[in-house]
Write an enzyme that holds these catalytic residues in place. Structure first.
Site, PDB file in Angstrom:
ATOM      1  N   SER A  67       0.798  -1.235   0.000  1.00 22.87           N
ATOM      2  CA  SER A  67       0.000   0.000   0.000  1.00 22.87           C
ATOM      3  C   SER A  67       0.831   1.286   0.000  1.00 22.87           C
ATOM      4  CB  SER A  67      -0.932   0.025   1.203  1.00 22.87           C
ATOM      5  OG  SER A  67      -1.951  -0.930   1.032  1.00 22.87           O
ATOM      6  N   LYS A  70       0.324   3.316  -2.996  1.00 25.37           N
ATOM      7  CA  LYS A  70      -0.877   4.140  -3.187  1.00 25.37           C
ATOM      8  C   LYS A  70      -0.571   5.644  -3.199  1.00 25.37           C
ATOM      9  CE  LYS A  70      -3.778   0.508  -1.234  1.00 25.37           C
ATOM     10  NZ  LYS A  70      -4.498   0.016  -0.040  1.00 25.37           N
ATOM     11  N   TYR A 194      -4.079  -2.986 -10.058  1.00 27.72           N
ATOM     12  CA  TYR A 194      -3.902  -2.716  -8.618  1.00 27.72           C
ATOM     13  C   TYR A 194      -2.990  -3.762  -7.960  1.00 27.72           C
ATOM     14  CZ  TYR A 194      -5.138  -2.553  -3.663  1.00 27.72           C
ATOM     15  OH  TYR A 194      -5.072  -2.519  -2.299  1.00 27.72           O
ATOM     16  N   TYR A 242      -4.687   3.899   7.998  1.00 28.05           N
ATOM     17  CA  TYR A 242      -6.061   3.378   8.157  1.00 28.05           C
ATOM     18  C   TYR A 242      -6.610   3.731   9.550  1.00 28.05           C
ATOM     19  CZ  TYR A 242      -3.651   0.951   4.492  1.00 28.05           C
ATOM     20  OH  TYR A 242      -2.870   0.686   3.414  1.00 28.05           O
ATOM     21  N   VAL A 260       1.260  -3.546   3.805  1.00 26.60           N
ATOM     22  CA  VAL A 260       1.103  -4.797   4.527  1.00 26.60           C
ATOM     23  C   VAL A 260       2.335  -5.718   4.340  1.00 26.60           C
ATOM     24  CG1 VAL A 260      -0.115  -6.216   2.815  1.00 26.60           C
ATOM     25  CG2 VAL A 260      -0.838  -6.271   5.203  1.00 26.60           C
TER      26      VAL A 260
HETATM   27  O1  DON Z   1      -4.947  -4.872  -1.342  1.00 24.34           O
HETATM   28  C1  DON Z   1      -4.354  -5.396  -0.412  1.00 24.34           C
HETATM   29  O2  DON Z   1      -4.929  -5.941   0.507  1.00 24.34           O
HETATM   30  C2  DON Z   1      -2.848  -5.314  -0.435  1.00 24.34           C
HETATM   31  N1  DON Z   1      -2.353  -5.396  -1.779  1.00 24.34           N
HETATM   32  C3  DON Z   1      -2.378  -4.004   0.142  1.00 24.34           C
HETATM   33  C4  DON Z   1      -2.926  -3.720   1.509  1.00 24.34           C
HETATM   34  C5  DON Z   1      -1.979  -2.997   2.391  1.00 24.34           C
HETATM   35  O3  DON Z   1      -0.815  -2.864   2.117  1.00 24.34           O
HETATM   36  C6  DON Z   1      -2.531  -2.558   3.688  1.00 24.34           C
HETATM   37  N2  DON Z   1      -1.486  -1.998   4.495  1.00 24.34           N
HETATM   38  N3  DON Z   1      -1.072  -1.975   5.535  1.00 24.34           N
END
Ligand code: DON
Length: 306
Positions: A67, A70, A194, A242, A260
Site C-alpha cells: 500500500s 498508493k 492494482y 487506516y 502490509v
Molecule cells: O490490497 C491489499 O490488501 C494489499 N495489496 C495491500 C494492503 C496494504 O498494504 C494494507 N497496508 N497496511
C-alpha cells in the site's frame, strides 16, 4: 540540522535493540507469498536534505511495498487528471480497516480516501482509463524510478499472482464500486493493475530516496509541485495508517504511509525522507517494529510537524 554521525550511531543502536526485542508481530497471512517472509527482519534508510543517505539493517533487501504504492499512484493521478479525482474518492479518515466494505454502501460507492483499498482501486482505475494495464503500471514505475534516481525498481510477479488468486475482498470491493458506477474499467482490469502496483518491490534505500520528492528536499526532481506534496503529506497523516492513523500521528508526529509488506514511508517535510521495513504487523496491519522505529527516530531527532 541533524548531526548525521550521531544519527547513524543511533540507527545502528536502534537496529540492534529491535533484534534484541524479539517482538516482531505477525506477517500478513492473507497473501500467501507475503506469509512466507521471515518476520525477524528490520531495515531503515534516511535521506537527508543535504543529499546524504543513512541506513542500517537490511536496507538493500527488496520487500513488497504494497500500500505504500498508493501514495505514488495518487501522485500520478493528480498529475494526469488534477482535482477531478475528488469527485470519485474522499479525503477523510475512514476509521475502518484497510479492506473494509462497510462505509461503501452507506456512502454510495464513494470511498472515504485514496489509501484504503476501495479508494486505491478508484485511483488505480483513474490511472488506467484510456490505456492498457501495462502502460499505467509503467507510469507508476517511471515515477518511482525518477523520484529515486534509480532504474532497478520492478514488480514481483509472484506476489501479484499470489494476491490475484486470494484477493477476494478486493474483488468484492471492485465489483461493488462498479455497481455504483465508480469504476470506469472492467473490474478485472482495474484489479489486475492494482495487484501489480501493490507488488512493486523496493529496498528501504530506494524508498527513502523516492520519498524525497514528497518531503520536497532541495534539488530533487520537479515531478511534484509543492502544493501536491503538501496534500499528499496531509493525506498520509490523516489516512496513511487506516484505523491506526491517529495512533501513528500520536506516536510519531509525522506523515506516514504503511504497506502490509511491512514497509512505512515517513516524511519530515523539508528535512528528511525515512523508509523503515519490518514484515511483522500490528493489529491495524501496519509494521509493528517499523512503527516503533519511526517513533524512536522522531524522538531522537525531534522531527515533527507539530
Ligand atoms: O490490497 C491489499 O490488501 C494489499 N495489496 C495491500 C494492503 C496494504 O498494504 C494494507 N497496508 N497496511
Amino acid at each position: 540540522t541533524v548531526d548525521a554521525q550521531a544519527l547513524q550511531a543511533f540507527l545502528d543502536r536502534l537496529t540492534a535493540d529491535i533484534h534484541a526485542r524479539h517482538d516482531w508481530g505477525e506477517v500478513a497471512n492473507y497473501i500467501p507469498e507475503l506469509a512466507k517472509v521471515d518476520p525477524a527482519q528490520f531495515a531503515v534508510s534516511i535521506a537527508l536534505a543535504d543529499g546524504r543517505l543513512l541506513h542500517a539493517g537490511a536496507s538493500a533487501r527488496r520487500f513488497s511495498i504494497q500500500s505504500v504504492s498508493k501514495v505514488f499512484t495518487l501522485a500520478c493521478v493528480l498529475g494526469r487528471h488534477g482535482e477531478q479525482i475528488w469527485t470519485r474518492v474522499g479525503r477523510e479518515p475512514s476509521g475502518t480497516r484497510f479492506d473494509s466494505i462497510l462505509l461503501l454502501e452507506q456512502e454510495k460507492g464513494r470511498p472515504r480516501n485514496p489509501f484504503i483499498n476501495a479508494g486505491a482501486l478508484v485511483t488505480t482505475d483513474a490511472l488506467l482509463t484510456g490505456r492498457a494495464p501495462r502502460e499505467a503500471l509503467s507510469e507508476v514505475l517511471a515515477f518511482l524510478r525518477e523520484a529515486a534516481e534509480e532504474d532497478d525498481i520492478h514488480i514481483d510477479p509472484a506476489v501479484a499472482l499470489s494476491e490475484e488468486r486470494t484477493g477476494f475482498r478486493n474483488i468484492a470491493l471492485a465489483n461493488y464500486l462498479k455497481s455504483f458506477d465508480n469504476l470506469q474499467n472492467a473490474p478485472e482490469l482495474t484489479l489486475g493493475t492494482y495487484f501489480h502496483q501493490c507488488a512493486i518491490e523496493m529496498t528501504t534505500d530506494q524508498l527513502a530516496r523516492a520519498g524525497r520528492i514528497i518531503a520536497q528536499l532541495p534539488g530533487v526532481s520537479p515531478l511534484l509541485t509543492a502544493e501536491k506534496a503538501r496534500r499528499l503529506n496531509a493525506l498520509m497523516m490523516t489516512c496513511g495508517h487506516y484505523d491506526g492513523s491517529g495512533d501513528f500521528a500520536f506516536r510519531v508526529g509525522l506523515p506516514g504511509k504503511s504497506g502490509v509488506g511491512g514497509g512505512i514511508l515517513v516524511i519530515a517535510p523539508g528535512v528528511a525522507s525515512i523508509a523503515v521495513w519490518s514484515p511483522g504487523l500490528n493489529l491495524y496491519g501496519n509494521s509493528h517494529m517499523g512503527t516503533y522505529a519511526a517513533e524512536q527516530i522522531a524522538k531522537f531527532t525531534g522531527w515533527s510537524v507539530f
